[in-house]
Design a protein around this motif. Structure first.
Motif, PDB file in Angstrom:
ATOM      1  N   ASP A 182     -12.768  -0.866  -2.927  1.00  8.93           N
ATOM      2  CA  ASP A 182     -11.328  -0.661  -2.986  1.00  8.93           C
ATOM      3  C   ASP A 182     -10.827  -0.384  -1.573  1.00  8.93           C
ATOM      4  O   ASP A 182     -10.870   0.748  -1.080  1.00  8.93           O
ATOM      5  N   MET A 229       0.842  -1.202   0.000  1.00 11.00           N
ATOM      6  CA  MET A 229       0.000   0.000   0.000  1.00 11.00           C
ATOM      7  C   MET A 229       0.877   1.252   0.000  1.00 11.00           C
ATOM      8  O   MET A 229       1.693   1.433   0.893  1.00 11.00           O
ATOM      9  N   PRO A 230       0.742   2.095  -1.012  1.00  7.86           N
ATOM     10  CA  PRO A 230       1.577   3.297  -1.053  1.00  7.86           C
ATOM     11  C   PRO A 230       1.176   4.260   0.058  1.00  7.86           C
ATOM     12  O   PRO A 230       0.055   4.199   0.560  1.00  7.86           O
ATOM     13  N   LYS A 231       2.107   5.140   0.376  1.00  6.58           N
ATOM     14  CA  LYS A 231       1.828   6.109   1.451  1.00  6.58           C
ATOM     15  C   LYS A 231       0.755   7.090   1.032  1.00  6.58           C
ATOM     16  O   LYS A 231      -0.145   7.415   1.782  1.00  6.58           O
ATOM     17  N   ALA A 283      -2.103   8.089  -2.086  1.00 10.77           N
ATOM     18  CA  ALA A 283      -2.853   7.412  -3.140  1.00 10.77           C
ATOM     19  C   ALA A 283      -2.244   7.653  -4.512  1.00 10.77           C
ATOM     20  O   ALA A 283      -2.264   6.808  -5.378  1.00 10.77           O
ATOM     21  N   THR A 316     -16.587   3.967  -3.572  1.00  4.91           N
ATOM     22  CA  THR A 316     -15.253   3.951  -4.182  1.00  4.91           C
ATOM     23  C   THR A 316     -15.213   4.911  -5.365  1.00  4.91           C
ATOM     24  O   THR A 316     -14.260   5.676  -5.524  1.00  4.91           O
ATOM     25  N   ILE A 353      -7.267   5.035   3.031  1.00  4.19           N
ATOM     26  CA  ILE A 353      -6.803   6.431   3.054  1.00  4.19           C
ATOM     27  C   ILE A 353      -7.753   7.253   3.924  1.00  4.19           C
ATOM     28  O   ILE A 353      -7.328   8.054   4.755  1.00  4.19           O
ATOM     29  N   ARG A 401      -7.197   6.308   7.455  1.00  5.84           N
ATOM     30  CA  ARG A 401      -5.987   6.939   7.985  1.00  5.84           C
ATOM     31  C   ARG A 401      -6.297   8.372   8.438  1.00  5.84           C
ATOM     32  O   ARG A 401      -5.816   8.842   9.443  1.00  5.84           O
ATOM     33  N   THR A 422     -15.103   8.525  -4.297  1.00 11.30           N
ATOM     34  CA  THR A 422     -13.792   8.823  -3.692  1.00 11.30           C
ATOM     35  C   THR A 422     -12.758   9.019  -4.797  1.00 11.30           C
ATOM     36  O   THR A 422     -11.955   9.955  -4.763  1.00 11.30           O
ATOM     37  N   VAL A 423     -12.806   8.127  -5.802  1.00  8.61           N
ATOM     38  CA  VAL A 423     -11.855   8.208  -6.918  1.00  8.61           C
ATOM     39  C   VAL A 423     -12.052   9.526  -7.670  1.00  8.61           C
ATOM     40  O   VAL A 423     -11.086  10.250  -7.947  1.00  8.61           O
ATOM     41  N   THR A 450      -4.539   2.688  -7.618  1.00  5.70           N
ATOM     42  CA  THR A 450      -5.125   1.388  -7.293  1.00  5.70           C
ATOM     43  C   THR A 450      -5.833   0.900  -8.558  1.00  5.70           C
ATOM     44  O   THR A 450      -5.997   1.648  -9.533  1.00  5.70           O
ATOM     45  N   GLU A 451      -6.235  -0.372  -8.517  1.00  2.00           N
ATOM     46  CA  GLU A 451      -6.869  -0.972  -9.703  1.00  2.00           C
ATOM     47  C   GLU A 451      -8.093  -0.164 -10.144  1.00  2.00           C
ATOM     48  O   GLU A 451      -8.253   0.156 -11.324  1.00  2.00           O
ATOM     49  N   SER A 452      -8.923   0.189  -9.175  1.00  2.00           N
ATOM     50  CA  SER A 452     -10.137   0.916  -9.562  1.00  2.00           C
ATOM     51  C   SER A 452      -9.807   2.301 -10.104  1.00  2.00           C
ATOM     52  O   SER A 452     -10.443   2.767 -11.064  1.00  2.00           O
ATOM     53  N   MET A 453      -8.782   2.935  -9.547  1.00  2.00           N
ATOM     54  CA  MET A 453      -8.387   4.264 -10.055  1.00  2.00           C
ATOM     55  C   MET A 453      -7.881   4.143 -11.497  1.00  2.00           C
ATOM     56  O   MET A 453      -8.230   4.962 -12.357  1.00  2.00           O
ATOM     57  N   SER A 488      -9.374  16.693  -7.378  1.00  2.00           N
ATOM     58  CA  SER A 488      -8.496  17.549  -6.567  1.00  2.00           C
ATOM     59  C   SER A 488      -7.052  17.474  -7.049  1.00  2.00           C
ATOM     60  O   SER A 488      -6.290  18.428  -6.873  1.00  2.00           O
ATOM     61  N   ASN A 524     -18.151  -0.007  -0.960  1.00  2.00           N
ATOM     62  CA  ASN A 524     -16.723   0.245  -1.145  1.00  2.00           C
ATOM     63  C   ASN A 524     -16.090  -1.008  -1.713  1.00  2.00           C
ATOM     64  O   ASN A 524     -16.217  -2.082  -1.132  1.00  2.00           O
TER      65      ASN A 524
END
Lengths: 108, 392
Positions: free
Chosen positions: B115, A1-3, A5, A48, B121, B124, A51-52, A10-13, A58, B113
């Motif tokens: 993902d 998991m990267p610090k 995003a 998801t 994130i 966190r 969020t993506v 990620t796959e969905s992104m 942004s 959700n």
């Protein structure tokens, strides 16, 4: 998991960017595209998805082109295309590394 | 709890951060025919509509920070969020704590959700904000009060009341522990999400285990506030003029220190006495006296005596209180120590305080006194002399 995003997608992104590479779309169209493209292997849930989209907007990867009632259409920006291609190259490199490693095992 | 043909109101049996507990609870209620009403949550109570018992999926989604497409008002999701969810089979029901509650009755609808990495994130972010909350709580409930005490823990306990202080301390710790428990839970959720796990596990929470400690906390907090208010009003009205006080004083006053023709100067601000009693210090006296004395030879003494007196349950406690009084004096900017002849006390110290008033702190057995004597007349008495007379 990267610090963060955006260090890698990620796959969905990745698939949402892929959808928007094709043409401007609203969120639900992107979900359908991903589902069709992956033959149902990947389904993107609504939380998801937003969020993506929020993250991409942004970061300047996508921008809104049209608002129709509650529906918003997005298009990918140059920065977004760059991120998509960089991720694609990363995945290709990984796959290539794995393939050469497979050949090594086959020769043994 | 209220229950009728059309619906019911229930106290939610788990904390507002317990994602899996909340999800499972609402799903269990749906199976009994009680479906969470839209905007039906108020003050940790949930209103349900009665309907057919059905399998439902409830999911908690972390409220997003505001951003161009997350500009929902009053902590609600945006219209676009609601629309996206609705197109994929999910309806927004209400929000609780840091979460939005979504529901679907459609078994074919994708998970809300999908993902875990992205969800982590958000997790966190709420873990980070919870760490901030714990630190803020620790500062305001523990560090700030200790700093404000200026080293005077025991004298404050004797004055405010050991019982009130202990209850307040228990409440503080309880509050902080609750906040830490929230942090631990959210950190675990974050770790599971980072490991790629989903957070849709079914759990059963006991309403008694949730409600009992909260009732106990509410009772404790109410008792503490009531006691505090009682002590506060006592402190406000408990001071009486010296001439109305009929009891014996366990220390010397101006009349004992300066023998002669005594005249009380009864200024309201400088004349009065207040007595208190505490578990650890059965006698606590706040004494202020202002007087003029004509001594033999016609010279006039004029001045005031300010005394804080404590009689504790043990000499060790008295010693600790005396040391705290001295520490408090030393922390002041203009503290200047003064040499003092032996007064016969177990511990003694003398100094000029911040307004250059000569002050002594004496501890003898279980008695502690802090006294300041200011003198303005032509006749004065040395500190060695008046300090030696204070505790007899």
């Amino acid at each position: 998991m990267p610090k963060k995003a955006m260090e890698s997608l990620t796959e969905s992104m990745f698939y949402v960017l892929m959808a928007l590479m094709r043409r401007p779309m609203c969120g639900i169209e992107a979900v359908r595209f991903v589902s069709d493209k992956t033959a149902g292997r990947i389904s993107i849930g609504p939380a998801t998805l937003y969020t993506v989209l929020a993250k991409f907007e942004s970061e300047g990867y996508i921008e809104e082109t049209e608002v129709e009632g509650r529906k918003r259409t997005y298009r990918i920006t140059e920065k977004g295309r760059g991120a998509y291609r960089a991720e694609l190259r990363r995945l290709e490199t990984m796959a290539e590394d794995a393939r050469t490693e497979e050949l090594f095992y086959e020769k043994r | 709890m209220k229950s009728g043909k059309r619906g019911a109101v229930r106290l939610i049996p788990c904390a507002d951060y317990d994602i899996e507990g909340l999800q499972s609870y609402f799903e269990d209620m749906a199976m009994t025919g009680l479906h969470l009403k839209k905007d039906g949550i108020f003050a940790h109570f949930a209103a349900f509509e009665r309907g057919e018992p059905r399998e439902a999926r409830y999911r908690m989604d972390v409220k997003e920070k505001r951003s161009p497409i997350m500009d929902g008002d009053n902590g609600r999701p945006t219209d676009e969020q609601i629309e996206l969810c609705s197109e994929l089979g999910w309806e927004y029901v209400d929000s609780i704590g840091a979460f939005h509650i979504f529901r679907t009755y459609d078994a074919a609808a994708p998970e809300l959700n999908t993902d875990a990495a992205l969800q982590s994130i958000a997790a966190r972010r709420i873990v980070r904000s919870q760490i901030e909350s714990v630190l803020v709580l620790c500062f305001w409930l523990l560090i700030y009060p200790v700093l404000k005490l200026d080293g005077l823990l025991l004298p404050t306990m004797f004055t405010v009341g050991t019982d009130v202080m202990l209850l307040a301390f228990i409440i503080d710790i309880w509050w902080i522990v609750g906040s830490i428990a929230r942090l631990v839970y959210l950190s675990r959720i974050k770790k599971r999400l980072e490991a790629g796990e989903s957070i849709v596990r079914r759990v059963k929470r006991s309403s008694v285990r949730y409600i009992a400690p909260r009732i106990a906390f509410a009772v404790l907090a109410t008792v503490t506030v009531c006691l505090f208010i009682a002590r506060w009003s006592e402190a406000d009205s408990g001071r009486i003029p010296l001439e109305e006080y009929a009891g014996e004083l366990p220390f010397a006053t101006i009349a004992d220190i300066v023998p002669g023709e005594y005249e009380r100067l009864g200024f309201p601000m400088t004349d009065g006495i207040q007595t208190r009693s505490d578990i650890l210090a059965p006698v606590v006296i706040d004494f202020r006296e202002c007087a003029a004395v004509t001594v033999s030879g016609g010279k006039a003494f004029s001045g005031g005596l300010l005394i804080d007196y404590y009689e504790t349950v043990s000499p060790r406690l008295a010693r600790a209180a005396a040391e705290e009084l001295l520490l408090n004096a030393r922390l002041k900017r203009h503290y200047t120590p003064i040499e003092l002849a032996d007064t016969g006390a177990d511990m003694q110290a003398a100094y000029y305080d911040e307004v250059h008033m000569p002050t002594v702190i004496l501890q003898k057995g279980n008695r502690v006194i802090k006294a300041t004597l200011y003198q303005t007349g032509e006749y004065t008495i040395s500190m060695d002399e008046w300090a030696g007379k204070l505790l007899g």
